[in-house]
Write a protein that holds these residues in place. Structure first.
Motif, PDB file in Angstrom:
ATOM      1  N   ASP A 167       0.947  -6.762  19.701  1.00  0.00           N
ATOM      2  CA  ASP A 167       1.633  -5.653  19.063  1.00  0.00           C
ATOM      3  C   ASP A 167       2.087  -4.614  20.081  1.00  0.00           C
ATOM      4  O   ASP A 167       1.485  -4.455  21.150  1.00  0.00           O
ATOM      5  CB  ASP A 167       0.689  -5.006  18.036  1.00  0.00           C
ATOM      6  N   GLN A 168       3.138  -3.888  19.712  1.00  0.00           N
ATOM      7  CA  GLN A 168       3.711  -2.854  20.572  1.00  0.00           C
ATOM      8  C   GLN A 168       2.685  -1.801  21.012  1.00  0.00           C
ATOM      9  O   GLN A 168       2.808  -1.224  22.094  1.00  0.00           O
ATOM     10  CB  GLN A 168       4.874  -2.178  19.829  1.00  0.00           C
ATOM     11  N   ARG A 169       1.662  -1.569  20.210  1.00  0.00           N
ATOM     12  CA  ARG A 169       0.685  -0.536  20.581  1.00  0.00           C
ATOM     13  C   ARG A 169      -0.114  -0.895  21.835  1.00  0.00           C
ATOM     14  O   ARG A 169      -0.795  -0.038  22.404  1.00  0.00           O
ATOM     15  CB  ARG A 169      -0.261  -0.237  19.417  1.00  0.00           C
ATOM     16  N   TYR A 170      -0.016  -2.155  22.273  1.00  0.00           N
ATOM     17  CA  TYR A 170      -0.696  -2.560  23.508  1.00  0.00           C
ATOM     18  C   TYR A 170       0.275  -2.621  24.685  1.00  0.00           C
ATOM     19  O   TYR A 170      -0.089  -3.097  25.765  1.00  0.00           O
ATOM     20  CB  TYR A 170      -1.363  -3.914  23.316  1.00  0.00           C
ATOM     21  N   LYS A 192      11.973  -3.225  20.707  1.00  0.00           N
ATOM     22  CA  LYS A 192      10.582  -3.377  21.133  1.00  0.00           C
ATOM     23  C   LYS A 192      10.168  -4.832  21.349  1.00  0.00           C
ATOM     24  O   LYS A 192       9.254  -5.103  22.126  1.00  0.00           O
ATOM     25  CB  LYS A 192       9.659  -2.734  20.096  1.00  0.00           C
TER      26      LYS A 192
END
Length: 235
Positions: A167-170, A192
């Motif tokens: 996921d983008q949060r990583y 993204k």
């Protein structure tokens, strides 16, 4: 009690109901035979994963039915190598399909062990698509992601393009060269994510062995971008 005044009224109603049900069933089974496409998205190219759980696939039929690329499962850690990788790679050379290699990143092997084992088994022909690094465990701990990031850096030092299925949060764990693959159920942001794994329960019409449980991908860009980077579409 209400009576029907025309002797053909009831049979006609029953016949129409039977026809309606028949058309619904025909539509349902025709739908089940179609290729699984991404929801709510205008994709330029779709692809599938091939691995040793799928014994044989006619790649020319795959190509003829709208699939533009394949990802081949390659290695996991320092000891697992997919036994169908090399045979599928050889067969792809006779098609217009683009391909890439998948590495399942284990938390039980070091970056160097992953690196050495992968290139020992696969060599330098990893495909025109980015190498896809997929977490082999559910953990997204800082230690695990830093280890994966170090491995990605080693691949990039060998001039390999790399994509990670996280996921983008990583994103902060990986440099700007590293692409991301979305595994969301909805169409991801094109800014993204480079690719999208939109189902693990897909199917490809008219291709034996690909009737169910197929992992499928979509390129998250335009037709011209796909052609420039990875080759021609097969549609």
């Amino acid at each position: 009690m209400k009576r029907y005044h025309h002797k053909y009224t009831l049979p006609t109603i029953i016949t129409l109901l039977i026809l309606a049900i028949a058309f619904l069933l025909i539509g349902f089974f025709n739908f089940k035979r179609q290729t699984t496409l991404p929801p709510d998205a205008n994709t330029s190219a779709i692809g599938i994963q091939l691995n040793q759980e799928i014994d044989y696939v006619d790649l020319h039929k795959l190509q003829a039915n709208g699939i533009s690329f394949v990802y081949l499962k390659a290695t996991q850690g320092r000891s697992y190598f997919d036994e169908n990788y090399l045979s599928y790679r050889d067969q792809i050379l006779g098609t217009k399909l683009a391909f890439g290699s998948i590495i399942s990143y284990s938390n039980e092997s070091t970056p160097l062990q992953h690196y050495r084992y992968f290139f020992k088994q696969v060599g330098d022909n990893t495909g025109s698509l980015p190498i896809l690094v997929v977490p082999a465990v559910n953990s997204r701990s800082s230690k695990y992601l830093k280890s994966m990031s170090k491995f990605v850096g080693m691949l990039q030092q060998r001039n390999k393009k790399v994509m990670v299925e996280v996921d983008q949060r990583y994103r902060r764990y990986f440099d700007n060269q590293t692409m991301l693959m979305s595994e969301d159920s909805k169409a991801p942001s094109k800014l993204k994510y480079s690719f999208w794994r939109y189902t693990t329960n897909g199917r490809v019409k008219n291709v034996a062995g690909l009737e169910k449980d197929i992992t499928m991908y979509a390129y998250n860009g335009t037709v011209s971008q796909y052609k420039e980077r990875y080759g021609q579409l097969t549609q």
